[in-house]
Design a protein around this motif. Structure first.
Motif, PDB file in Angstrom:
ATOM      1  N   SER A  24      49.232   6.520  11.791  1.00 55.37           N
ATOM      2  CA  SER A  24      48.179   5.548  11.484  1.00 55.37           C
ATOM      3  C   SER A  24      47.040   5.653  12.490  1.00 55.37           C
ATOM      4  N   TYR A  25      45.822   5.519  11.990  1.00 56.56           N
ATOM      5  CA  TYR A  25      44.627   5.645  12.814  1.00 56.56           C
ATOM      6  C   TYR A  25      43.642   4.535  12.448  1.00 56.56           C
ATOM      7  N   PRO A  26      43.120   3.814  13.458  1.00 59.90           N
ATOM      8  CA  PRO A  26      42.202   2.708  13.174  1.00 59.90           C
ATOM      9  C   PRO A  26      40.755   3.166  12.985  1.00 59.90           C
ATOM     10  N   PHE A  27      40.065   2.528  12.071  1.00 63.99           N
ATOM     11  CA  PHE A  27      38.624   2.686  11.904  1.00 63.99           C
ATOM     12  C   PHE A  27      38.007   1.300  12.005  1.00 63.99           C
ATOM     13  N   MET A  28      36.819   1.223  12.573  1.00 66.27           N
ATOM     14  CA  MET A  28      36.144  -0.057  12.741  1.00 66.27           C
ATOM     15  C   MET A  28      34.728   0.031  12.196  1.00 66.27           C
ATOM     16  N   VAL A  29      34.202  -1.114  11.788  1.00 65.06           N
ATOM     17  CA  VAL A  29      32.825  -1.200  11.329  1.00 65.06           C
ATOM     18  C   VAL A  29      32.040  -2.006  12.346  1.00 65.06           C
ATOM     19  N   ILE A  30      30.867  -1.503  12.684  1.00 64.81           N
ATOM     20  CA  ILE A  30      29.944  -2.266  13.510  1.00 64.81           C
ATOM     21  C   ILE A  30      28.772  -2.629  12.618  1.00 64.81           C
ATOM     22  N   GLY A  31      28.469  -3.924  12.571  1.00 67.98           N
ATOM     23  CA  GLY A  31      27.341  -4.407  11.786  1.00 67.98           C
ATOM     24  C   GLY A  31      26.111  -4.525  12.655  1.00 67.98           C
ATOM     25  N   HIS A  32      24.979  -4.048  12.150  1.00 71.25           N
ATOM     26  CA  HIS A  32      23.703  -4.240  12.842  1.00 71.25           C
ATOM     27  C   HIS A  32      23.025  -5.434  12.172  1.00 71.25           C
ATOM     28  N   TYR A  33      22.696  -6.445  12.970  1.00 69.30           N
ATOM     29  CA  TYR A  33      22.168  -7.700  12.452  1.00 69.30           C
ATOM     30  C   TYR A  33      20.645  -7.770  12.574  1.00 69.30           C
ATOM     31  N   THR A  34      20.056  -8.655  11.782  1.00 67.23           N
ATOM     32  CA  THR A  34      18.600  -8.811  11.753  1.00 67.23           C
ATOM     33  C   THR A  34      18.021  -9.274  13.085  1.00 67.23           C
ATOM     34  N   ASP A  35      18.833  -9.839  13.971  1.00 67.71           N
ATOM     35  CA  ASP A  35      18.329 -10.243  15.290  1.00 67.71           C
ATOM     36  C   ASP A  35      18.395  -9.102  16.301  1.00 67.71           C
ATOM     37  N   GLY A  36      18.776  -7.897  15.836  1.00 65.44           N
ATOM     38  CA  GLY A  36      18.829  -6.737  16.713  1.00 65.44           C
ATOM     39  C   GLY A  36      20.180  -6.515  17.377  1.00 65.44           C
ATOM     40  N   SER A  37      21.118  -7.425  17.188  1.00 63.77           N
ATOM     41  CA  SER A  37      22.428  -7.282  17.822  1.00 63.77           C
ATOM     42  C   SER A  37      23.346  -6.396  16.984  1.00 63.77           C
ATOM     43  N   ASP A  38      24.352  -5.845  17.640  1.00 61.99           N
ATOM     44  CA  ASP A  38      25.404  -5.065  16.993  1.00 61.99           C
ATOM     45  C   ASP A  38      26.726  -5.729  17.322  1.00 61.99           C
ATOM     46  N   ARG A  39      27.552  -5.957  16.287  1.00 56.14           N
ATOM     47  CA  ARG A  39      28.842  -6.609  16.511  1.00 56.14           C
ATOM     48  C   ARG A  39      29.902  -5.966  15.620  1.00 56.14           C
ATOM     49  N   PHE A  40      31.160  -5.991  16.136  1.00 54.80           N
ATOM     50  CA  PHE A  40      32.266  -5.580  15.274  1.00 54.80           C
ATOM     51  C   PHE A  40      32.258  -6.473  14.053  1.00 54.80           C
ATOM     52  N   PHE A  41      32.586  -5.888  12.936  1.00 54.97           N
ATOM     53  CA  PHE A  41      32.454  -6.591  11.673  1.00 54.97           C
ATOM     54  C   PHE A  41      33.726  -6.396  10.879  1.00 54.97           C
TER      55      PHE A  41
END
Length: 189
Positions: free
Chosen positions: A66-83
């Motif tokens: 098993s191998y994990p994949f993650m999504v990072i969301g780029h938000y309209t305020d310029g921030s990047d967060r795990f999603f």
């Protein structure tokens, strides 16, 4: 790398409110609100996604891992967060790898999808959230071949007769595999 975007202009009242909040000036904040002034705040929304790891190659010592994949969301305020909220995961070639929509725990937060290596090859992993999606390639590679053994070893064959030989490959992780059909055979005599 993202191109930097200019920040929207901020009005003086909004700047004043932020300054009062930062400085903890409660009486002045109360007066500001009592004067009927208000400020409209819009929550940041996700505008794009990207997957980590990107374009990964995994030396799969044991298929089925098993191998994990993650999504990072780029938000309209310029921030990047795990999603993780409502992300749908997909593998383009389920004979190479599958991925579940079940998230995993990372730093106490539930994020990502869990992929399983089925066979050596390449697939495209896609994460979708509403109208947004991101894709990355994932290659499951065999560990390097370290030696080949021919069996039977030093066979004796009567003239005019044939014998079936088998090639067994040993890989860097200690695993073995029948590679008889993968190479070209020749005899020195």
């Amino acid at each position: 790398p993202r191109a930097s975007r200019p920040k929207p202009p901020r009005d003086e009242e909004a700047e004043q409110l932020l300054r009062l909040c930062r400085e903890g000036r409660l009486f002045e904040l109360q007066a500001w609100v009592a004067a009927g002034k208000s400020l409209s705040v819009t929550a940041a929304t996700v505008e794009s996604l990207h997957i980590v790891p990107a374009n990964a190659t995994t030396l799969a010592s044991a298929l089925g891992g098993s191998y994990p994949f993650m999504v990072i969301g780029h938000y309209t305020d310029g921030s990047d967060r795990f999603f993780s909220s409502s992300v749908h995961w997909e593998s383009s070639d389920t004979s190479v790898a599958t991925i579940t929509n079940t998230s995993f725990q990372f730093g106490g937060v539930s994020i990502g999808g869990v992929a399983t290596a089925i066979a050596y090859g390449t697939t495209t992993i896609t994460a979708t959230f509403g109208p947004l999606s991101a894709s990355t390639s994932w290659t499951i590679a065999a560990p390097p071949l370290t030696s080949i053994a021919i069996t039977p070893n030093s066979p004796t064959v009567t003239a005019g007769m044939g014998i079936q030989l088998q090639a067994i490959g040993t890989y860097a992780d200690g695993s073995t595999r029948d590679i008889t059909s993968l190479g070209n055979w020749s005899s020195s005599s």
